[in-house]
Write an enzyme that holds these catalytic residues in place. Structure first.
Site, PDB file in Angstrom:
ATOM      1  N   ILE A 123     -95.208 -27.120  53.096  1.00 11.48           N
ATOM      2  CA  ILE A 123     -95.965 -26.671  54.265  1.00 11.48           C
ATOM      3  C   ILE A 123     -94.997 -26.324  55.383  1.00 11.48           C
ATOM      4  CG2 ILE A 123     -97.674 -27.342  56.019  1.00 11.48           C
ATOM      5  CD1 ILE A 123     -99.077 -29.051  53.962  1.00 11.48           C
ATOM      6  N   ALA A 178     -91.125 -28.159  58.740  1.00  5.92           N
ATOM      7  CA  ALA A 178     -91.727 -27.984  57.414  1.00  5.92           C
ATOM      8  C   ALA A 178     -91.621 -29.309  56.669  1.00  5.92           C
ATOM      9  CB  ALA A 178     -91.001 -26.881  56.643  1.00  5.92           C
ATOM     10  N   LYS A 179     -92.292 -29.411  55.574  1.00  5.82           N
ATOM     11  CA  LYS A 179     -92.180 -30.608  54.730  1.00  5.82           C
ATOM     12  C   LYS A 179     -92.700 -30.272  53.344  1.00  5.82           C
ATOM     13  CE  LYS A 179     -90.975 -35.021  55.242  1.00  5.82           C
ATOM     14  NZ  LYS A 179     -90.045 -35.564  56.257  1.00  5.82           N
ATOM     15  N   GLY A 180     -92.225 -30.994  52.366  1.00  9.31           N
ATOM     16  CA  GLY A 180     -92.722 -30.778  51.016  1.00  9.31           C
ATOM     17  C   GLY A 180     -92.810 -32.095  50.273  1.00  9.31           C
ATOM     18  N   ASP A 221     -85.789 -36.746  51.372  1.00  5.80           N
ATOM     19  CA  ASP A 221     -86.734 -37.621  52.074  1.00  5.80           C
ATOM     20  C   ASP A 221     -86.996 -38.783  51.103  1.00  5.80           C
ATOM     21  OD1 ASP A 221     -88.393 -37.472  54.718  1.00  5.80           O
ATOM     22  OD2 ASP A 221     -89.847 -38.124  53.249  1.00  5.80           O
TER      23      ASP A 221
END
Ligand code: GLU
Length: 435
Positions: free
Chosen positions: A79, A124-126, A165
């Protein structure tokens, strides 16, 4: 519902809400924080709506052939929340509790975090919903490469740059870098950060989050006129962030008296020796059983007699109940999103200053920025320069937030989010609205 509370038809972004309604929903929490910041700054509603709403949401199926020949299906997301200040930036986590709401919330946190430390990135992050502990190394590699392939159209050095992460590391980053490089037909070291040195990683990246946590903790103690060597610290998590923290804080005279990991928690009233703990953990794979420690219930970690509490693991753990019984008089959020709205309200009512995640753990993304800048230039810095710039960026950010905190007279969290939102709003405003 992954949607800001906006007028229907305007910008409603709907997603299946996988968390039962009574459970803590990190997305709704971040939406209300951004909305409150917008109101504090006097931003118009349409600007708040533009800042809150994620720009791009990708959900991917990740089929993986397991070692026994069976094919299992996993779900992944990437995202991009906001890219008005620069390419999206943020980690990738592999965890069984990952869902769209969580990744959306974390991507918004990244937009704010990058703005708070004033580096030229959006957020953003996934993540992939998987328990990597159940996979063999070969299965983990296949899962990573398939996920990387599926999000490849969305990522790139000038688009969106993933990083480690929860449960992802330099090896996972290396596989992503390799997969994207194979797809593009050339080496793309700048597509991810947190890589090993041999493929464009940077000295100083490992441990940078913990160093940033240490810098802001020390700065807060100074502002409060408290001596480092009088502080007892409890840390939840002994992973990428928690483990180096034990040493960094101890080096500055603080005493780490309690640690919890996924397997349990311990109390060492006289303080943990960092080297002895590292050796014990290398052998036992858990902090539990450390010589001279008392094993305690993990739920009791934050009520142990202490001065500083540092959640450095998962989100949503500082609930109303934990906040009520917390012994420490300062909290520093090394984890992302560790505090629920109710927990934050209790801590505020008890006048416990909280250095929020978007400032406290930003050392990691600042280090990523330095790694990416070196990759783009093809020119590696001396480690001293890296360290010096990291310390300056974190101290400058802390000092700025502290100054604004005094002016605005709201909590450190509200201040940090307001500073982040203000900078995003400025970029959004000056860029105008396409088309
Ligand atoms: N996962 C880290 C964070 O949440 C680092 C992100 C990055 O370096 O892009 O801040």
């Amino acid at each position: 519902m992954l949607s800001p509370r906006a007028k229907a038809g305007d910008n409603v972004v709907t997603r299946p809400n996988e968390a039962p309604p009574h459970e803590f929903n990190p997305w709704l929490r971040v939406v209300s924080l951004i909305e409150e910041a917008g109101h504090l700054l006097g931003l118009p509603d349409d600007m708040i709506m533009r800042i809150v709403t994620p720009e791009r949401i990708l959900e991917v199926a990740v089929p993986v052939r397991m070692d026994d020949g069976e094919v299992r299906m996993f779900t992944g997301w990437r995202i991009q929340h906001d890219t008005s200040r620069g390419p999206g930036k943020g980690g990738i986590r592999f965890h069984p509790s990952v869902n769209a709401d969580e990744i959306a919330a974390l991507s918004a946190d990244m937009s704010i975090k990058c703005a708070v430390v004033n580096i030229p990135y959006g957020g953003a992050k996934g993540g992939v919903r998987v328990d990597p502990a159940t996979l063999s190394r070969a299965e983990l590699e296949r899962l990573t490469r398939r996920y990387a392939f599926s999000i490849a159209p969305m990522i790139g050095p000038d688009r969106d740059i993933p990083a480690p992460d929860i449960n992802t590391d330099f090896q996972v980053m290396s596989w992503i870098m390799d997969t994207v490089s194979m797809l593009r037909g050339h080496n793309t070291p700048g597509v991810v950060t947190g890589k090993p040195l041999s493929i464009g990683g940077s000295l100083g990246h490992a441990g940078a989050t913990s160093l940033g946590v240490t810098i802001v903790t020390t700065a807060l103690l100074q502002r409060m006129g408290r001596m480092a060597n009088e502080q007892r610290v409890v840390i939840q998590g002994y992973g990428k962030v928690g483990a180096p923290l034990v040493k960094l804080l101890s080096d500055r005279g603080m005493k780490v008296v309690g640690i919890a990991d996924v397997r349990g928690a311990i109390h060492v009233p006289d303080g943990i020796n960092p080297a002895a703990m590292a050796a014990h953990f290398a052998e036992a794979g858990t902090v539990v059983g450390f010589a001279g420690s008392e094993t305690i219930d993990s739920d009791d970690l934050f009520s142990l007699p202490s001065d500083i509490a540092i959640p450095a693991a998962l989100g949503g753990v500082i609930t109303e109940r934990v906040a009520q019984t917390m012994s420490a008089s300062i909290m520093v959020e090394a984890a992302n999103g560790p505090t629920t709205g109710e927990g934050a309200a209790i801590l505020a009512s008890r006048n416990v200053p909280v250095i929020p995640d978007v400032l406290a753990n930003a050392g990691g993304v600042v280090a990523s920025y330095f790694e990416w800048a070196q990759d783009l230039q093809g020119f590696m810095w001396e480690p001293e320069l890296f360290q010096q710039r990291l310390e300056k960026t974190m101290s400058d950010a802390f000092n700025h937030i502290w100054k604004r905190h005094q002016e605005l007279n709201v909590t450190l969290r509200e201040t940090a989010i307001a500073v982040g939102v203000e900078r995003i709003a400025e970029a959004t405003e000056v860029r105008g609205l396409f088309p």
